[in-house]
Design an enzyme around this catalytic site. Structure first.
Site, PDB file in Angstrom:
ATOM      1  N   HIS A  11      -3.561   3.983  -1.830  1.00  0.00           N
ATOM      2  CA  HIS A  11      -4.620   3.134  -1.340  1.00  0.00           C
ATOM      3  C   HIS A  11      -4.957   3.690  -0.366  1.00  0.00           C
ATOM      4  O   HIS A  11      -5.853   3.931   0.573  1.00  0.00           O
ATOM      5  CB  HIS A  11      -3.998   2.904  -0.988  1.00  0.00           C
ATOM      6  CG  HIS A  11      -3.016   1.471  -2.089  1.00  0.00           C
ATOM      7  ND1 HIS A  11      -2.321   1.326  -2.578  1.00  0.00           N
ATOM      8  CD2 HIS A  11      -3.795   0.443  -3.087  1.00  0.00           C
ATOM      9  CE1 HIS A  11      -1.596   0.256  -3.302  1.00  0.00           C
ATOM     10  NE2 HIS A  11      -3.189  -0.471  -3.896  1.00  0.00           N
ATOM     11  N   GLY A  60      -9.421   3.417  -7.621  1.00  0.00           N
ATOM     12  CA  GLY A  60      -8.124   4.935  -7.898  1.00  0.00           C
ATOM     13  C   GLY A  60      -8.730   4.906  -9.111  1.00  0.00           C
ATOM     14  O   GLY A  60      -9.471   3.657 -10.197  1.00  0.00           O
ATOM     15  N   LYS A  82      -6.775   6.315 -11.455  1.00  0.00           N
ATOM     16  CA  LYS A  82      -5.642   6.260 -12.411  1.00  0.00           C
ATOM     17  C   LYS A  82      -5.866   4.492 -12.550  1.00  0.00           C
ATOM     18  O   LYS A  82      -5.488   4.324 -13.850  1.00  0.00           O
ATOM     19  CB  LYS A  82      -4.134   5.450 -10.980  1.00  0.00           C
ATOM     20  CG  LYS A  82      -2.772   5.218 -11.734  1.00  0.00           C
ATOM     21  CD  LYS A  82      -1.636   5.653 -11.459  1.00  0.00           C
ATOM     22  CE  LYS A  82      -1.548   3.882 -11.049  1.00  0.00           C
ATOM     23  NZ  LYS A  82      -1.551   2.769 -11.714  1.00  0.00           N
ATOM     24  N   ASP A  83      -6.315   3.651 -12.273  1.00  0.00           N
ATOM     25  CA  ASP A  83      -7.054   2.980 -13.045  1.00  0.00           C
ATOM     26  C   ASP A  83      -8.311   3.004 -13.130  1.00  0.00           C
ATOM     27  O   ASP A  83      -9.155   2.537 -13.620  1.00  0.00           O
ATOM     28  CB  ASP A  83      -6.867   1.311 -12.326  1.00  0.00           C
ATOM     29  CG  ASP A  83      -5.643   1.082 -11.942  1.00  0.00           C
ATOM     30  OD1 ASP A  83      -5.343   0.573 -12.547  1.00  0.00           O
ATOM     31  OD2 ASP A  83      -5.194   1.500 -10.097  1.00  0.00           O
ATOM     32  N   SER A  86       2.442   4.215  -7.779  1.00  0.00           N
ATOM     33  CA  SER A  86       1.442   2.637  -8.094  1.00  0.00           C
ATOM     34  C   SER A  86       2.726   2.317  -7.123  1.00  0.00           C
ATOM     35  O   SER A  86       4.345   2.462  -7.223  1.00  0.00           O
ATOM     36  CB  SER A  86       2.230   2.242  -9.742  1.00  0.00           C
ATOM     37  OG  SER A  86       2.438   1.295 -10.133  1.00  0.00           O
ATOM     38  N   LEU A  90       0.698  -1.690   0.000  1.00  0.00           N
ATOM     39  CA  LEU A  90       0.745  -0.315   0.399  1.00  0.00           C
ATOM     40  C   LEU A  90       0.811   1.027   0.110  1.00  0.00           C
ATOM     41  O   LEU A  90       1.985   1.248   0.479  1.00  0.00           O
ATOM     42  CB  LEU A  90      -0.991  -0.027   1.676  1.00  0.00           C
ATOM     43  CG  LEU A  90      -1.914  -1.407   1.172  1.00  0.00           C
ATOM     44  CD1 LEU A  90      -2.732  -1.153   2.722  1.00  0.00           C
ATOM     45  CD2 LEU A  90      -2.243  -0.873  -0.161  1.00  0.00           C
ATOM     46  N   HIS A  91       0.234   1.618  -0.642  1.00  0.00           N
ATOM     47  CA  HIS A  91       0.974   3.751  -0.608  1.00  0.00           C
ATOM     48  C   HIS A  91       0.368   4.168  -0.746  1.00  0.00           C
ATOM     49  O   HIS A  91      -1.371   4.066  -0.466  1.00  0.00           O
ATOM     50  CB  HIS A  91       1.740   3.538  -2.412  1.00  0.00           C
ATOM     51  CG  HIS A  91       0.728   4.088  -3.456  1.00  0.00           C
ATOM     52  ND1 HIS A  91      -0.216   4.396  -3.379  1.00  0.00           N
ATOM     53  CD2 HIS A  91       0.876   2.484  -4.325  1.00  0.00           C
ATOM     54  CE1 HIS A  91      -0.979   3.403  -5.086  1.00  0.00           C
ATOM     55  NE2 HIS A  91      -0.538   3.090  -5.350  1.00  0.00           N
TER      56      HIS A  91
HETATM   57  O1  PAF Z   1      -6.733  -2.130  -8.381  1.00  0.00           O
HETATM   58  C1  PAF Z   1      -6.545  -3.536  -8.180  1.00  0.00           C
HETATM   59  O2  PAF Z   1      -5.045  -3.827  -6.881  1.00  0.00           O
HETATM   60  C2  PAF Z   1      -7.326  -5.272  -8.787  1.00  0.00           C
HETATM   61  O3  PAF Z   1      -7.300  -4.202  -9.686  1.00  0.00           O
HETATM   62  C3  PAF Z   1      -8.219  -5.022  -7.681  1.00  0.00           C
HETATM   63  C4  PAF Z   1      -9.081  -4.471  -7.690  1.00  0.00           C
HETATM   64  C5  PAF Z   1      -7.745  -4.681  -6.175  1.00  0.00           C
HETATM   65  C6  PAF Z   1      -8.744  -6.685  -7.741  1.00  0.00           C
HETATM   66  O4  PAF Z   1      -7.572  -7.374  -8.280  1.00  0.00           O
END
Ligand code: PAF
Length: 282
Positions: free
Chosen positions: A37, A147, A149-150, A185, A33-34
């Site tokens: 998160h 997030g 970002k995705d 990331s 985690l960063h």
């Molecule tokens: O974004 C992520 O870290 C992953 O794709 C997720 C949503 C936790 C699913 O594994």
């Protein structure tokens, strides 16, 4: 702050919170985690009585050639981050807990997954949708936090929740950046010192695209080509894609005549990094 390994334990904990009348937020993560998160955990802590953080490197969303084995893991670091930002429990299952031997049900999606990361990572979103649907069924949260970002993942999950009538509010949170602009990331840890400097080409091109939109440019090819030209000035960078798509359908558009997403994926050495902006946020 507890770390639980089984579905039964996390379900029992959530049931207890529900008896106390508390709402529950879920922050799905793959750990390491960063600050990105942390911002999701804080948002959930603000909105809900209790927050579950799932911490699971989901094998199903990695192709055999990808970085499943080397993906960074550190449950002690993760526990400290969750505790510091108001999370209440970490759900950290082993793969066998999530996928038993005869596991054979999947959540798949067409259209939205045909562009951007879906093109270069064909099995990725089936793995993401399946694990997120499972996490939703296990935790049964009121809200779940992802997030921006995705960005494609966020759009795909919103669509899945709508298609499958999942009674969960999906909250998208802003990209968190390093002081020099690089989007946070877990994969940034793969970068050597030289690559870390080269990786700035991603945020630079994003900021350049944002400026063009701010200055009224509407032609998507003009924006995309300028961004590509800039990225190509960096010898360690190899473009996977630079595209502008409709925010909802994730299909490419020629003109900025609706809310759009400008998304990029670029290899810096062997590390594939992504970044983006929504035209509505410019
Ligand atoms: O974004 C992520 O870290 C992953 O794709 C997720 C949503 C936790 C699913 O594994």
């Amino acid at each position: 702050m507890k770390v639980v390994k089984t579905i039964e334990e996390v379900r029992n904990q959530v049931k207890e919170w529900r008896k106390q009348g508390l709402t529950v937020g879920l922050v799905p993560t793959m750990g390491y985690l960063h600050e990105g998160h942390a911002s999701l955990i804080e948002a959930s802590h603000r909105d809900n009585g209790r927050t579950v953080v799932s911490d699971f490197v989901n094998p199903m969303q990695f192709a055999p050639t990808e970085d499943l084995e080397s993906y960074p893991r550190d449950i002690e670091l993760d526990s400290a981050v969750v505790e510091a930002h108001g999370g209440d429990i970490i759900f950290n299952p082993e793969p066998e807990e999530m996928y038993h031997d005869d596991f054979s049900s999947f959540v798949d999606m067409t259209v939205l997954t045909e562009e951007l990361c879906g093109l270069s990572r064909p099995i990725h979103f089936r793995g993401v949708c399946t694990v997120v649907a499972k996490l939703f069924n296990i935790v049964k949260p009121d809200r779940a936090y992802f997030g921006k970002k995705d960005a494609q993942q966020l759009a795909v999950i919103r669509h899945m929740v709508d298609d499958l009538n999942m009674d969960i509010e999906i909250i998208g949170c802003p990209i968190v950046r390093e002081p020099d602009g690089l989007a946070k990331s877990s994969r940034n840890t793969y970068l050597s010192e030289t690559e870390r400097k080269s990786a700035l080409i991603l945020s630079e091109s994003i900021f350049m695209g944002m400026d063009m939109v701010r200055n009224g440019e509407k032609n998507c090819s003009v924006i995309v080509n300028s961004m590509k030209e800039h990225i190509n000035t960096e010898p360690l960078a190899k473009i996977d894609y630079v595209k502008i798509v409709d925010c909802k359908t994730m299909q490419q558009i020629p003109e900025l005549d609706r809310p759009a997403l400008c998304a990029i994926a670029v290899y810096i050495g062997k590390t594939r990094l992504i970044d983006n902006f929504f035209t509505e946020d410019v």
